[in-house]
Motif scaffolding. Sequence first.
Motif, PDB file in Angstrom:
ATOM      1  N   HIS A 287       1.258  -1.289  -0.113  1.00  0.00           N
ATOM      2  CA  HIS A 287      -0.165  -0.057   0.115  1.00  0.00           C
ATOM      3  C   HIS A 287       0.503   0.958  -0.282  1.00  0.00           C
ATOM      4  O   HIS A 287       1.818   1.342   0.723  1.00  0.00           O
ATOM      5  CB  HIS A 287      -1.023   0.250   1.270  1.00  0.00           C
ATOM      6  CG  HIS A 287      -2.032   1.059   1.042  1.00  0.00           C
ATOM      7  ND1 HIS A 287      -0.881   2.138   2.493  1.00  0.00           N
ATOM      8  CD2 HIS A 287      -3.402   1.430   0.615  1.00  0.00           C
ATOM      9  CE1 HIS A 287      -2.536   3.506   1.730  1.00  0.00           C
ATOM     10  NE2 HIS A 287      -3.476   2.521   1.573  1.00  0.00           N
ATOM     11  N   ILE A 288       0.403   2.228  -1.274  1.00  0.00           N
ATOM     12  CA  ILE A 288       1.808   3.187  -1.406  1.00  0.00           C
ATOM     13  C   ILE A 288       0.815   4.808  -1.011  1.00  0.00           C
ATOM     14  O   ILE A 288      -0.441   4.664  -1.990  1.00  0.00           O
ATOM     15  CB  ILE A 288       3.162   3.189  -2.387  1.00  0.00           C
ATOM     16  CG1 ILE A 288       1.985   3.587  -3.662  1.00  0.00           C
ATOM     17  CG2 ILE A 288       2.916   1.845  -1.947  1.00  0.00           C
ATOM     18  CD1 ILE A 288       2.809   3.097  -4.961  1.00  0.00           C
ATOM     19  N   LYS A 289       0.986   6.035  -0.756  1.00  0.00           N
ATOM     20  CA  LYS A 289       0.489   7.222  -0.351  1.00  0.00           C
ATOM     21  C   LYS A 289       1.649   7.544  -0.007  1.00  0.00           C
ATOM     22  O   LYS A 289       2.858   6.909   0.303  1.00  0.00           O
ATOM     23  CB  LYS A 289      -0.977   6.919   0.530  1.00  0.00           C
ATOM     24  CG  LYS A 289       0.265   6.650   1.972  1.00  0.00           C
ATOM     25  CD  LYS A 289      -1.234   7.487   2.977  1.00  0.00           C
ATOM     26  CE  LYS A 289      -0.505   7.498   4.414  1.00  0.00           C
ATOM     27  NZ  LYS A 289       0.256   6.666   4.877  1.00  0.00           N
ATOM     28  N   SER A 290       1.295   8.527  -0.500  1.00  0.00           N
ATOM     29  CA  SER A 290       1.902  10.112  -0.560  1.00  0.00           C
ATOM     30  C   SER A 290       1.819  10.717   1.012  1.00  0.00           C
ATOM     31  O   SER A 290       0.672   9.904   1.505  1.00  0.00           O
ATOM     32  CB  SER A 290       2.074  11.375  -1.106  1.00  0.00           C
ATOM     33  OG  SER A 290       0.815  12.476  -0.878  1.00  0.00           O
ATOM     34  N   SER A 291       2.588  10.810   1.579  1.00  0.00           N
ATOM     35  CA  SER A 291       2.885  11.657   3.065  1.00  0.00           C
ATOM     36  C   SER A 291       1.096  12.035   3.328  1.00  0.00           C
ATOM     37  O   SER A 291       1.280  13.370   2.472  1.00  0.00           O
ATOM     38  CB  SER A 291       3.461  11.754   3.751  1.00  0.00           C
ATOM     39  OG  SER A 291       4.474  11.757   3.808  1.00  0.00           O
ATOM     40  N   PHE A 292       0.967  12.401   4.348  1.00  0.00           N
ATOM     41  CA  PHE A 292      -0.649  13.175   4.401  1.00  0.00           C
ATOM     42  C   PHE A 292      -1.652  12.528   3.396  1.00  0.00           C
ATOM     43  O   PHE A 292      -2.534  13.672   3.400  1.00  0.00           O
ATOM     44  CB  PHE A 292      -0.107  14.814   4.715  1.00  0.00           C
ATOM     45  CG  PHE A 292       1.119  15.169   5.757  1.00  0.00           C
ATOM     46  CD1 PHE A 292       1.113  14.319   7.009  1.00  0.00           C
ATOM     47  CD2 PHE A 292       2.357  15.393   5.133  1.00  0.00           C
ATOM     48  CE1 PHE A 292       2.592  14.250   7.791  1.00  0.00           C
ATOM     49  CE2 PHE A 292       3.699  15.818   5.584  1.00  0.00           C
ATOM     50  CZ  PHE A 292       3.562  15.164   7.070  1.00  0.00           C
ATOM     51  N   CYS A 293      -1.933  11.706   3.034  1.00  0.00           N
ATOM     52  CA  CYS A 293      -2.526  11.516   2.033  1.00  0.00           C
ATOM     53  C   CYS A 293      -4.304  10.971   3.246  1.00  0.00           C
ATOM     54  O   CYS A 293      -3.948  10.024   3.186  1.00  0.00           O
ATOM     55  CB  CYS A 293      -2.477  10.542   1.275  1.00  0.00           C
ATOM     56  SG  CYS A 293      -4.605   9.846   0.446  1.00  0.00           S
ATOM     57  N   THR A 294      -5.525  12.445   3.290  1.00  0.00           N
ATOM     58  CA  THR A 294      -6.045  11.562   5.012  1.00  0.00           C
ATOM     59  C   THR A 294      -7.039  10.872   4.069  1.00  0.00           C
ATOM     60  O   THR A 294      -6.986   9.686   4.841  1.00  0.00           O
ATOM     61  CB  THR A 294      -7.031  13.172   4.443  1.00  0.00           C
ATOM     62  OG1 THR A 294      -6.044  13.961   4.487  1.00  0.00           O
ATOM     63  CG2 THR A 294      -7.656  13.095   5.853  1.00  0.00           C
ATOM     64  N   PRO A 295      -7.745  10.446   3.062  1.00  0.00           N
ATOM     65  CA  PRO A 295      -8.162   9.136   3.039  1.00  0.00           C
ATOM     66  C   PRO A 295      -7.972   7.912   2.678  1.00  0.00           C
ATOM     67  O   PRO A 295      -8.238   7.189   3.375  1.00  0.00           O
ATOM     68  CB  PRO A 295      -8.786   9.432   1.338  1.00  0.00           C
ATOM     69  CG  PRO A 295      -8.870  10.755   0.828  1.00  0.00           C
ATOM     70  CD  PRO A 295      -7.721  11.563   1.734  1.00  0.00           C
ATOM     71  N   GLU A 296      -6.339   7.820   2.811  1.00  0.00           N
ATOM     72  CA  GLU A 296      -6.149   6.882   2.985  1.00  0.00           C
ATOM     73  C   GLU A 296      -5.565   6.272   4.247  1.00  0.00           C
ATOM     74  O   GLU A 296      -5.338   5.552   4.228  1.00  0.00           O
ATOM     75  CB  GLU A 296      -4.476   6.880   1.945  1.00  0.00           C
ATOM     76  CG  GLU A 296      -5.092   6.651  -0.372  1.00  0.00           C
ATOM     77  CD  GLU A 296      -5.650   5.937  -0.117  1.00  0.00           C
ATOM     78  OE1 GLU A 296      -5.647   4.357   0.045  1.00  0.00           O
ATOM     79  OE2 GLU A 296      -6.055   5.412  -1.177  1.00  0.00           O
ATOM     80  N   ILE A 297      -4.886   7.691   4.795  1.00  0.00           N
ATOM     81  CA  ILE A 297      -4.747   7.362   6.040  1.00  0.00           C
ATOM     82  C   ILE A 297      -5.684   6.397   7.051  1.00  0.00           C
ATOM     83  O   ILE A 297      -6.157   5.686   7.999  1.00  0.00           O
ATOM     84  CB  ILE A 297      -4.028   8.008   7.056  1.00  0.00           C
ATOM     85  CG1 ILE A 297      -3.227   9.148   6.318  1.00  0.00           C
ATOM     86  CG2 ILE A 297      -3.916   8.752   8.365  1.00  0.00           C
ATOM     87  CD1 ILE A 297      -2.755  10.150   6.613  1.00  0.00           C
ATOM     88  N   GLY A 298      -7.162   7.183   6.347  1.00  0.00           N
ATOM     89  CA  GLY A 298      -8.033   7.164   7.498  1.00  0.00           C
ATOM     90  C   GLY A 298      -8.555   5.940   6.510  1.00  0.00           C
ATOM     91  O   GLY A 298      -8.751   4.361   8.157  1.00  0.00           O
ATOM     92  N   VAL A 299      -8.339   5.183   5.790  1.00  0.00           N
ATOM     93  CA  VAL A 299      -8.157   3.734   5.330  1.00  0.00           C
ATOM     94  C   VAL A 299      -7.619   2.672   5.872  1.00  0.00           C
ATOM     95  O   VAL A 299      -8.106   1.398   5.578  1.00  0.00           O
ATOM     96  CB  VAL A 299      -8.688   3.445   4.068  1.00  0.00           C
ATOM     97  CG1 VAL A 299      -8.070   3.462   3.180  1.00  0.00           C
ATOM     98  CG2 VAL A 299     -10.167   2.970   3.539  1.00  0.00           C
ATOM     99  N   MET A 300      -6.613   3.009   6.074  1.00  0.00           N
ATOM    100  CA  MET A 300      -5.699   1.748   6.661  1.00  0.00           C
ATOM    101  C   MET A 300      -5.883   0.787   7.477  1.00  0.00           C
ATOM    102  O   MET A 300      -5.801  -0.327   7.481  1.00  0.00           O
ATOM    103  CB  MET A 300      -4.255   2.680   6.849  1.00  0.00           C
ATOM    104  CG  MET A 300      -3.406   2.784   5.278  1.00  0.00           C
ATOM    105  SD  MET A 300      -2.105   3.589   5.600  1.00  0.00           S
ATOM    106  CE  MET A 300      -1.094   3.242   7.376  1.00  0.00           C
ATOM    107  N   PRO A 301      -6.560   1.471   8.619  1.00  0.00           N
ATOM    108  CA  PRO A 301      -7.017   0.160   9.936  1.00  0.00           C
ATOM    109  C   PRO A 301      -8.305  -1.114   8.993  1.00  0.00           C
ATOM    110  O   PRO A 301      -7.787  -2.026   8.929  1.00  0.00           O
ATOM    111  CB  PRO A 301      -7.907   1.350  10.919  1.00  0.00           C
ATOM    112  CG  PRO A 301      -7.134   1.737  10.506  1.00  0.00           C
ATOM    113  CD  PRO A 301      -6.515   2.493   8.919  1.00  0.00           C
ATOM    114  N   ILE A 302      -8.884  -0.588   8.266  1.00  0.00           N
ATOM    115  CA  ILE A 302      -9.493  -1.475   7.324  1.00  0.00           C
ATOM    116  C   ILE A 302      -9.097  -2.232   6.656  1.00  0.00           C
ATOM    117  O   ILE A 302      -9.033  -3.619   6.794  1.00  0.00           O
ATOM    118  CB  ILE A 302     -10.918  -1.319   6.518  1.00  0.00           C
ATOM    119  CG1 ILE A 302     -11.849   0.571   7.242  1.00  0.00           C
ATOM    120  CG2 ILE A 302     -11.863  -1.389   6.306  1.00  0.00           C
ATOM    121  CD1 ILE A 302     -12.340   1.697   7.098  1.00  0.00           C
TER     122      ILE A 302
END
Lengths: 345, 300
Positions: A287-302
């Motif tokens: 799973h890759i993302k740029s730092s501070f990407c809000t939607p992806e951060i939120g979805v990581m626990p799921i």
Amino acid sequence: MGDYQVPAQYLLSHISKVKILKAPKITNKTLELGCKYSPDFVCMPFKYTLGTFLECLEMGANVLIQAGGGCRYGYYFELQMQILKDLGYSFTYINLVSKGKENVKKIYQDLKQINPKLSWIKLIYHTFIASKMVKYMDHIDHYIRKYIGFEEEKGSFLALKEKMLSSFAKTKGYISLYLKYKKYQKKFKKIPYRKVQNPLRIGIIGELYTIMEPFANYQLELMLASYGISIKRYTNVHYLLFEKSRVMKKEMKKIKQYVHYPLGADAADNVARTLELCQKKYDGIIHIKSSFCTPEIGVMPIIDRIAKEYGVPILYFSFDSETSEVGMQTRIEAFYDLMERKRKS
Amino acid sequence: MTKTTIGIPRGLFYEEYGYLWKCYLEKLGLNVKESIPTNKEIIRLGNSYATSEMCFSLKITLGHIAYLQNQVDYILLPRIDNFGIDNQTCTNFLLLYDLAKNIFSASFLSYNINELKKETEEKGFMKIGKQLGKKEEECKIAYQEAKEKEKERKRKKIKRNKNLLEKEKKKILLLSHPYNLYDPFLGEMVAKKVKKRGFSVLYSDAFEEEEMLKQSQNLSKNLYWYESRKNMGALMFLKNKIDGIIFLTTFPCGLDSLVNELAMRKESFPYLNLIMDDSDAFAGMDTRIESFLDILELQR
């Protein structure tokens, strides 16, 4: 963004008489420029695109185009324009997406400003060709990704791809484009590769910009290919433009158990992909993302929860301006060992 | 039979909807339990569930939900998508409900506000009522009554701000999202420090909403976030009537990273940009607030 410059350039050069400056490939210098003038904790695509704008303006560009999406991407352009104006540049700009939704009429009016002779028919025709070009490129990319780890002669896939892109750039009409696509499709199929029984398979998911811009993820795909891993990636421009809304309607039903509502940007898509990769028994997910990407951060626990339920290992990368390639390599190596061992046991 | 207890977590939605929920649910004859004001334990709890990059406000909210999860029958947690195309929300508002459902074992009550698809607040409240086994008529009356009370509360808040504006004292606008403004670890702490120095503090959320949304157009026509538009409206409305502005941002807020920067670049006024996270060190912040106020005091 990545190789998608080719269709974008095609489209623009056909619907307007302006000279198109080829945006320079993103380098460390771009990033440095972008970071210097960006707010601290804005996400990385902002910094990359601002850096690119600065480089283009230095090269003499005077029309800038920015897209947008369903997160804060939709509001990039306003701040970027302000920053560039504060730096003393003058230019016209076109924003393709306003308020998170595409507004075709507004785009048309904006384009009219730079080319008063533009007609609807012309715009639609060339947009059609450009979109087909994107589709063909994505098809070929899909094939490359699957086999590049096993090529007999190193670099043969990429060399042919370069050739294909430069030939695509000279497209005159739809038929010539189609023929070119078919020709190169055959050529790609002829490239020899080692047939490996059951290679390790990895799915790459995450935030769209980081996935699509090779510089932003430090050429992650190539690095994985060098280990002989077969790669599956979902997000590409064709998906975002034409398939997303249709596909997601179906996918939302599949992930009902985990997610009930759309989650902004590509977050829910990634939940669906995780589930699919797990059910298809992939060896690992990155799973890759740029730092501070809000939607992806939120979805990581799921995503984490799903991967745990199915026992699929998952590796998270969060890229910013300071990520070192070596550190990344170490983590991938360890991840590779983990997958290998898991398979043997 | 014991009454059903419903938990209302502080955090993202509490300041704007907490009172409304409480009035509504109590009118329906249910027990309501609010989580305690944010303290270190709540933050610790939140951190144990959150991923490291989440915004501090979201971490706190997760802490409040975790605090409630074993004490109540349901936890009320809405999903707020938009109030029309021009008033969309932060993506954390979109995904909090689904996120919580996945990481907590509690059962949740939820409604969705998406005015583009005609899902309004009223419909949402009816849905909750139905889920709790109440009649629709009963719910309607309770909703209207709760709404009245909520309006009264809002009126009081606005009046307080207006009174402060008319006074001679030096004024500071504390500009942040409602969920940060009244949190003892965020807005309240800053406000206390400012008040101690003899300044009066205006909160950015306590103005007439319509007026604020209109005012925000003066800064940016394309801004489409509900929360940010209200904040920027307050800023544009007050910028000539106050002595200084404190931007209060929780790290790494997506909206503020763009919008606050735009405001600082476009308009000129004395400001202090405070960015808060979950570190315990407040001394550095104290120094910055003090020196900012010192400068303002010298400007006569």
